[in-house]
Design a protein around this motif. Structure first.
Motif, short mmCIF file in Angstrom:
data_model
loop_
_atom_site.label_atom_id
_atom_site.label_comp_id
_atom_site.label_asym_id
_atom_site.label_seq_id
_atom_site.Cartn_x
_atom_site.Cartn_y
_atom_site.Cartn_z
N PRO A 114 -30.83 -18.89 -35.95
CA PRO A 114 -29.60 -17.94 -35.81
C PRO A 114 -28.62 -18.66 -36.65
CG PRO A 114 -30.74 -18.22 -33.70
CD PRO A 114 -31.32 -19.30 -34.54
N ASP A 115 -27.75 -18.29 -37.43
CA ASP A 115 -26.45 -18.83 -37.87
C ASP A 115 -25.52 -19.12 -36.71
OD1 ASP A 115 -26.67 -17.94 -41.00
OD2 ASP A 115 -27.29 -16.11 -39.93
N PHE A 116 -25.47 -18.36 -35.59
CA PHE A 116 -24.49 -18.78 -34.64
C PHE A 116 -25.30 -18.51 -33.14
CE2 PHE A 116 -21.69 -16.79 -31.26
CZ PHE A 116 -20.99 -17.70 -31.29
N VAL A 117 -25.01 -19.36 -32.12
CA VAL A 117 -25.73 -19.55 -30.75
C VAL A 117 -24.66 -19.83 -29.83
CG1 VAL A 117 -27.97 -20.03 -31.52
CG2 VAL A 117 -26.43 -21.76 -30.72
N ILE A 118 -24.87 -19.28 -28.63
CA ILE A 118 -24.07 -19.68 -27.53
C ILE A 118 -25.09 -20.13 -26.62
CG2 ILE A 118 -22.63 -19.08 -25.76
CD1 ILE A 118 -21.24 -16.88 -27.48
N GLU A 119 -24.76 -21.37 -25.84
CA GLU A 119 -25.49 -21.54 -24.52
C GLU A 119 -24.51 -21.84 -23.70
OE1 GLU A 119 -28.61 -22.15 -23.89
OE2 GLU A 119 -29.35 -21.92 -26.00
N LEU A 120 -24.79 -21.12 -22.27
CA LEU A 120 -24.10 -21.13 -21.30
C LEU A 120 -24.74 -21.98 -20.03
CD1 LEU A 120 -21.83 -20.23 -19.47
CD2 LEU A 120 -23.09 -18.03 -18.95
N ARG A 121 -24.13 -22.84 -19.93
CA ARG A 121 -24.61 -24.07 -18.76
C ARG A 121 -24.47 -23.24 -17.40
NH1 ARG A 121 -22.37 -29.66 -16.59
NH2 ARG A 121 -24.17 -30.31 -15.27
N SER A 122 -25.89 -22.84 -16.65
CA SER A 122 -25.78 -22.75 -15.29
C SER A 122 -25.50 -23.61 -14.41
CB SER A 122 -26.83 -21.77 -15.20
OG SER A 122 -27.87 -22.36 -15.16
N ARG A 123 -25.19 -23.11 -13.01
CA ARG A 123 -24.97 -24.17 -12.16
C ARG A 123 -26.23 -25.27 -11.86
NH1 ARG A 123 -27.03 -24.15 -7.13
NH2 ARG A 123 -27.45 -22.01 -7.30
N THR A 124 -27.34 -24.76 -12.28
CA THR A 124 -28.58 -25.75 -12.21
C THR A 124 -28.91 -26.45 -13.38
OG1 THR A 124 -30.07 -23.74 -12.41
CG2 THR A 124 -29.52 -24.30 -10.21
N TYR A 137 -30.88 -26.68 -32.88
CA TYR A 137 -30.25 -25.65 -33.75
C TYR A 137 -29.67 -26.28 -34.90
CZ TYR A 137 -30.92 -22.65 -29.45
OH TYR A 137 -31.23 -21.99 -28.31
N LEU A 138 -28.98 -27.15 -34.82
CA LEU A 138 -28.33 -27.81 -35.99
C LEU A 138 -29.10 -28.35 -37.04
CD1 LEU A 138 -25.08 -29.95 -34.72
CD2 LEU A 138 -25.03 -27.74 -35.99
N ASN A 139 -30.33 -28.84 -36.37
CA ASN A 139 -31.15 -29.60 -37.26
C ASN A 139 -32.00 -28.40 -37.94
OD1 ASN A 139 -30.40 -32.35 -36.61
ND2 ASN A 139 -32.21 -32.17 -35.11
N SER A 140 -31.95 -27.16 -37.43
CA SER A 140 -32.82 -26.13 -38.17
C SER A 140 -32.18 -25.16 -38.96
CB SER A 140 -33.48 -25.34 -37.19
OG SER A 140 -34.42 -26.25 -36.62
N GLY A 141 -30.82 -25.58 -39.04
CA GLY A 141 -29.84 -24.73 -39.91
C GLY A 141 -28.59 -23.88 -39.24
N LEU A 142 -28.27 -24.21 -38.03
CA LEU A 142 -27.46 -23.59 -37.21
C LEU A 142 -25.96 -23.89 -38.14
CD1 LEU A 142 -26.50 -22.04 -34.68
CD2 LEU A 142 -25.76 -24.41 -33.80
N ALA A 155 -15.98 -26.54 -23.51
CA ALA A 155 -16.86 -25.99 -24.38
C ALA A 155 -17.20 -27.18 -25.47
CB ALA A 155 -16.24 -24.63 -24.97
N GLU A 156 -18.17 -27.17 -25.74
CA GLU A 156 -18.72 -28.18 -26.86
C GLU A 156 -18.92 -27.17 -28.27
OE1 GLU A 156 -21.92 -30.76 -25.82
OE2 GLU A 156 -20.90 -31.38 -23.95
N ILE A 157 -18.34 -27.57 -29.14
CA ILE A 157 -18.44 -26.75 -30.39
C ILE A 157 -19.16 -27.60 -31.49
CG2 ILE A 157 -17.20 -25.75 -32.52
CD1 ILE A 157 -14.82 -25.73 -30.45
N TYR A 158 -20.52 -27.04 -32.00
CA TYR A 158 -21.38 -27.65 -32.85
C TYR A 158 -21.18 -27.04 -34.28
CZ TYR A 158 -23.69 -29.73 -28.75
OH TYR A 158 -23.70 -30.48 -27.62
N ARG A 159 -21.16 -27.97 -35.38
CA ARG A 159 -21.00 -27.68 -36.44
C ARG A 159 -21.90 -28.29 -37.39
NH1 ARG A 159 -15.65 -28.37 -35.10
NH2 ARG A 159 -14.49 -26.38 -34.50
N PRO A 160 -22.50 -28.21 -38.66
CA PRO A 160 -23.27 -28.97 -39.49
C PRO A 160 -22.40 -30.08 -40.06
CG PRO A 160 -23.59 -26.79 -40.25
CD PRO A 160 -22.56 -26.76 -39.20
N ASP A 161 -22.87 -31.42 -39.99
CA ASP A 161 -22.29 -32.45 -40.70
C ASP A 161 -20.90 -32.69 -40.07
OD1 ASP A 161 -24.57 -32.49 -42.34
OD2 ASP A 161 -23.37 -31.09 -43.80
N ARG A 162 -20.57 -32.58 -38.70
CA ARG A 162 -19.26 -32.66 -38.09
C ARG A 162 -19.72 -33.23 -36.79
NH1 ARG A 162 -15.19 -28.03 -39.13
NH2 ARG A 162 -14.28 -29.32 -37.37
N ALA A 163 -18.87 -34.13 -36.15
CA ALA A 163 -19.19 -34.57 -34.84
C ALA A 163 -18.81 -33.16 -33.90
CB ALA A 163 -18.23 -35.73 -34.35
#
Length: 188
Positions: A114-124, A137-142, A155-163
């Protein structure tokens, strides 16, 4: 209930075998990491399920207005180009990327990141496996990803080639140039 992870690295489960395994076990949510581990993902509780529905709804409302892509739920397994078969809590694929797939590829586990994803951390959920999943995801082209962590109110924001950028609640997340005009207010 925590995810169950089975090390199948030496078993060499083919893509077709993994697909059939998922089809005959429809009551289970199965994923496969890039390392070949089989992950049995437990169902989420009411609060996480409601939050996930809210995220998909917000993304879908934006997408219906922009008509730029396709939105997917956590039931969709994507066959990632760099290995792994993953199911993000919410996903979006640009329309031209989706239309480049054959009807058969669209019908099965789409062989696309996917070009964009959201992962939501649940309680467990433990945080580290979710962070590793975001790296897959990033390694695959996110192009953009958000790991939403209500427990730590961040929230953690993930982008290619950035911390990875970590932002605290309250925050307004932007779809940037990937989802122009899409914003999400957290906490929701």
């Amino acid at each position: 209930m925590l995810p169950v992870v089975l090390n199948l690295a030496t078993v060499n489960l083919t893509n077709e075998q993994f697909y059939r395994l998922c089809q005959v076990n429809r009551d289970l949510q199965l994923e496969r990491t890039a390392r070949g581990e089989l992950v049995i993902v437990p169902p989420v509780g009411g609060r996480s399920g409601n939050r996930e529905a809210d995220l998909i709804t917000e993304l879908n409302i934006w997408n219906r207005q922009s008509r730029q892509g396709k939105v997917f739920s956590s039931s969709t397994v994507f066959k990632l180009p760099n290995g792994g078969d993953r199911s993000p809590d919410a996903a979006w694929v640009r329309l031209d990327h989706w239309e480049n797939l054959t009807p058969e590829e669209q019908e099965g586990f789409p062989p696309i990141c996917p070009d964009f994803v959201i992962e939501l951390r649940s309680r467990t959920d433990s945080l580290q496996p979710l962070q590793e999943k975001m790296q897959e995801y990033l390694n695959s082209g996110l192009r953009l990803g958000w790991l939403i962590n209500p427990q730590n109110e961040q929230a953690e924001i993930y982008r290619p080639d950035r911390a990875v950028e970590v932002v605290g609640f309250p925050v307004i997340l932007s779809g940037e140039n990937v989802l122009p005009g899409f914003i999400l207010n957290l906490p929701f």
